[in-house]
Each structure stands twice: as C-alpha cells, then as structure tokens.
Design a protein around this motif. Structure first.
Motif, mmCIF file in Angstrom:
data_model
loop_
_atom_site.group_PDB
_atom_site.id
_atom_site.type_symbol
_atom_site.label_atom_id
_atom_site.label_comp_id
_atom_site.label_asym_id
_atom_site.label_seq_id
_atom_site.Cartn_x
_atom_site.Cartn_y
_atom_site.Cartn_z
ATOM 1 N N ASN A 4 -5.507 -6.492 -9.056
ATOM 2 C CA ASN A 4 -5.734 -6.410 -7.611
ATOM 3 C C ASN A 4 -6.661 -7.528 -7.175
ATOM 4 O O ASN A 4 -7.649 -7.810 -7.847
ATOM 5 C CB ASN A 4 -6.379 -5.073 -7.225
ATOM 6 C CG ASN A 4 -5.411 -3.929 -7.319
ATOM 7 O OD1 ASN A 4 -4.227 -4.092 -7.118
ATOM 8 N ND2 ASN A 4 -5.934 -2.756 -7.635
ATOM 9 N N VAL A 5 -6.345 -8.115 -6.043
ATOM 10 C CA VAL A 5 -7.156 -9.192 -5.484
ATOM 11 C C VAL A 5 -7.411 -8.873 -4.014
ATOM 12 O O VAL A 5 -6.494 -8.488 -3.289
ATOM 13 C CB VAL A 5 -6.434 -10.558 -5.589
ATOM 14 C CG1 VAL A 5 -7.220 -11.637 -4.907
ATOM 15 C CG2 VAL A 5 -6.184 -10.909 -7.033
ATOM 16 N N VAL A 6 -8.662 -9.040 -3.589
ATOM 17 C CA VAL A 6 -9.027 -8.934 -2.182
ATOM 18 C C VAL A 6 -9.804 -10.195 -1.841
ATOM 19 O O VAL A 6 -10.804 -10.502 -2.487
ATOM 20 C CB VAL A 6 -9.891 -7.686 -1.905
ATOM 21 C CG1 VAL A 6 -10.298 -7.635 -0.447
ATOM 22 C CG2 VAL A 6 -9.158 -6.422 -2.311
ATOM 23 N N LEU A 7 -9.337 -10.952 -0.850
ATOM 24 C CA LEU A 7 -9.975 -12.204 -0.457
ATOM 25 C C LEU A 7 -10.217 -12.223 1.044
ATOM 26 O O LEU A 7 -9.407 -11.705 1.821
ATOM 27 C CB LEU A 7 -9.088 -13.407 -0.800
ATOM 28 C CG LEU A 7 -8.773 -13.655 -2.271
ATOM 29 C CD1 LEU A 7 -7.722 -14.751 -2.402
ATOM 30 C CD2 LEU A 7 -10.026 -14.024 -3.026
ATOM 31 N N ARG A 10 -10.893 -18.640 5.220
ATOM 32 C CA ARG A 10 -10.260 -19.328 6.352
ATOM 33 C C ARG A 10 -9.088 -20.170 5.850
ATOM 34 O O ARG A 10 -9.152 -20.764 4.768
ATOM 35 C CB ARG A 10 -11.265 -20.205 7.072
ATOM 36 C CG ARG A 10 -12.329 -19.390 7.782
ATOM 37 C CD ARG A 10 -13.068 -20.218 8.817
ATOM 38 N NE ARG A 10 -14.100 -19.443 9.464
ATOM 39 C CZ ARG A 10 -13.927 -18.696 10.544
ATOM 40 N NH1 ARG A 10 -12.741 -18.635 11.107
ATOM 41 N NH2 ARG A 10 -14.932 -18.026 11.075
ATOM 42 N N LEU A 11 -8.044 -20.210 6.656
ATOM 43 C CA LEU A 11 -6.879 -21.028 6.318
ATOM 44 C C LEU A 11 -7.252 -22.509 6.379
ATOM 45 O O LEU A 11 -7.874 -22.960 7.344
ATOM 46 C CB LEU A 11 -5.730 -20.767 7.288
ATOM 47 C CG LEU A 11 -5.028 -19.421 7.167
ATOM 48 C CD1 LEU A 11 -4.023 -19.254 8.286
ATOM 49 C CD2 LEU A 11 -4.344 -19.293 5.827
ATOM 50 N N THR A 12 -6.861 -23.267 5.360
ATOM 51 C CA THR A 12 -7.162 -24.699 5.339
ATOM 52 C C THR A 12 -6.149 -25.504 6.150
ATOM 53 O O THR A 12 -6.420 -26.643 6.500
ATOM 54 C CB THR A 12 -7.183 -25.235 3.907
ATOM 55 O OG1 THR A 12 -5.896 -25.027 3.307
ATOM 56 C CG2 THR A 12 -8.261 -24.526 3.091
ATOM 57 N N ALA A 32 -9.763 -20.921 2.026
ATOM 58 C CA ALA A 32 -11.073 -21.413 1.607
ATOM 59 C C ALA A 32 -12.018 -20.219 1.607
ATOM 60 O O ALA A 32 -12.295 -19.633 2.648
ATOM 61 C CB ALA A 32 -11.573 -22.489 2.557
ATOM 62 N N VAL A 33 -12.491 -19.842 0.425
ATOM 63 C CA VAL A 33 -13.331 -18.659 0.260
ATOM 64 C C VAL A 33 -14.715 -19.118 -0.184
ATOM 65 O O VAL A 33 -14.855 -19.727 -1.245
ATOM 66 C CB VAL A 33 -12.728 -17.693 -0.785
ATOM 67 C CG1 VAL A 33 -13.605 -16.464 -0.947
ATOM 68 C CG2 VAL A 33 -11.307 -17.311 -0.407
ATOM 69 N N PHE A 48 -10.762 -22.843 -3.200
ATOM 70 C CA PHE A 48 -9.531 -22.987 -2.428
ATOM 71 C C PHE A 48 -8.422 -22.299 -3.214
ATOM 72 O O PHE A 48 -7.984 -22.789 -4.254
ATOM 73 C CB PHE A 48 -9.233 -24.460 -2.156
ATOM 74 C CG PHE A 48 -10.309 -25.106 -1.320
ATOM 75 C CD1 PHE A 48 -10.233 -25.068 0.055
ATOM 76 C CD2 PHE A 48 -11.425 -25.688 -1.915
ATOM 77 C CE1 PHE A 48 -11.233 -25.628 0.833
ATOM 78 C CE2 PHE A 48 -12.427 -26.248 -1.145
ATOM 79 C CZ PHE A 48 -12.335 -26.218 0.232
ATOM 80 N N VAL A 49 -7.995 -21.145 -2.711
ATOM 81 C CA VAL A 49 -7.087 -20.268 -3.435
ATOM 82 C C VAL A 49 -5.686 -20.382 -2.836
ATOM 83 O O VAL A 49 -5.490 -20.138 -1.637
ATOM 84 C CB VAL A 49 -7.577 -18.805 -3.366
ATOM 85 C CG1 VAL A 49 -6.666 -17.892 -4.160
ATOM 86 C CG2 VAL A 49 -9.014 -18.702 -3.860
#
Length: 171
Positions: A4-7, A10-12, A32-33, A48-49
């Motif tokens: 599970n991933v929760v991020l 903001r969109l790059t 961008a986290v 940057f995911v």
C-alpha cells in the motif's frame, strides 16, 4: 503480503492521458513529494515519484488536475522491465494509483497558477503569502478558502484571545 502506498504531493506537469489499443484510458504523471527533514544546508528536498492511473479515474485526473495541483493518491508499488531500442534491459518502479483526491480548492489552484505566471512555482513563498493573507487559515477576502496546513505556520498566530470561563473546562 501488503503493498500500500499513500502519497501527497504536487504534480510536476500536466498528466499525460493516452489510450491503449483496446480503448482503456491511462494517465501518467509525476508527484513531487517533500521530505520530512532538511539536508545539511537546511533546505527541504523532494522525491519525484512516477505514477500511473487507469480507466475513468485517468480521464477525471487529466480533466481536473494541472501542473502544481496538490494531489493525494493511494495505490501500490509496481516494478516492470522492458528492453529499449539499444537492447538494454530497463527497470521501472512506479505507483499504480487506485484512487486520488484533489487537496485544494479550484480557487486556490487558479490563484496559485496566476501568481506563478510562466515560471517555476516556489511553493514555500506561496505558503508564506497565504499565511500573511489569512487569519487561522481563512482568507479575509474569501470565506471558502482552504485552511493553511503549512508545517511552519502557527495555527493560533494572529488570532485574538479566547474567552472561556472555568465552568466550560472539562477538568
């Protein structure tokens, strides 16, 4: 097994919406986290995911989210590999999003995009401007703006003293 991933980030750039040969929508984007700590020079770094989202959610994301949008996603990490044109094996790790949430109002998003007018967004400066304009997260000229959740802001700064009698306290 748990994957599970929760991020929240903001969109790059604007999401890249495409369609597969059988008509399924797929959108790719990068979030961008910010990291929770600072580097040796006292600056915050970001990861940057790479993310991918499918079907109707992909179309909705592409319609409503633009570069700089604050976005929350849930999903899972997936790895894959392929051979590029030079015959080298390329490994890709990405988050396959199952759900997303826009985390700022349309007004805040439009206001931010007008302030940045063509340049790289300095979100820390934007957060400071929002803090200066607000009183406990509410903009004085707009009643429906989002609260200021900036980690450096004082939620009680600028507020007046609260008048509570001893009879109202639970202890």
């Amino acid at each position: 097994m748990i994957n599970n991933v929760v991020l929240v980030g903001r969109l790059t750039r604007d999401p890249d919406l495409r369609y597969t040969s059988n008509g399924s929508a797929v959108a790719t984007f990068t979030l961008a986290v910010n990291r929770n700590f600072t580097n040796q020079s006292g600056e915050r770094e970001a990861d940057f995911v790479n993310c991918v989202i499918w079907r109707k959610s992909a179309e909705t994301l592409a319609n409503y989210a633009k570069k700089g949008t604050l976005l929350g996603v849930t999903g899972r990490i997936q790895t894959r590999n392929y051979e590029n044109q030079q015959g080298q094996k390329v490994y890709v790790t990405e988050v396959v999003c199952e759900n997303f949430q826009l985390l700022e109002s349309r007004n805040a998003s439009e206001q931010r995009s007008q302030q940045s007018a063509g340049g790289f967004n300095d979100f820390s400066q934007q957060g400071q401007q929002t803090q200066q304009q607000s009183s406990f997260g509410k903009s004085q000229n707009q009643g429906n703006s989002m609260p200021n959740f900036d980690r450096d802001s004082d939620p009680f700064g600028g507020s007046e003293q609260i008048d509570i009698s001893d009879d109202d306290l639970p202890f």
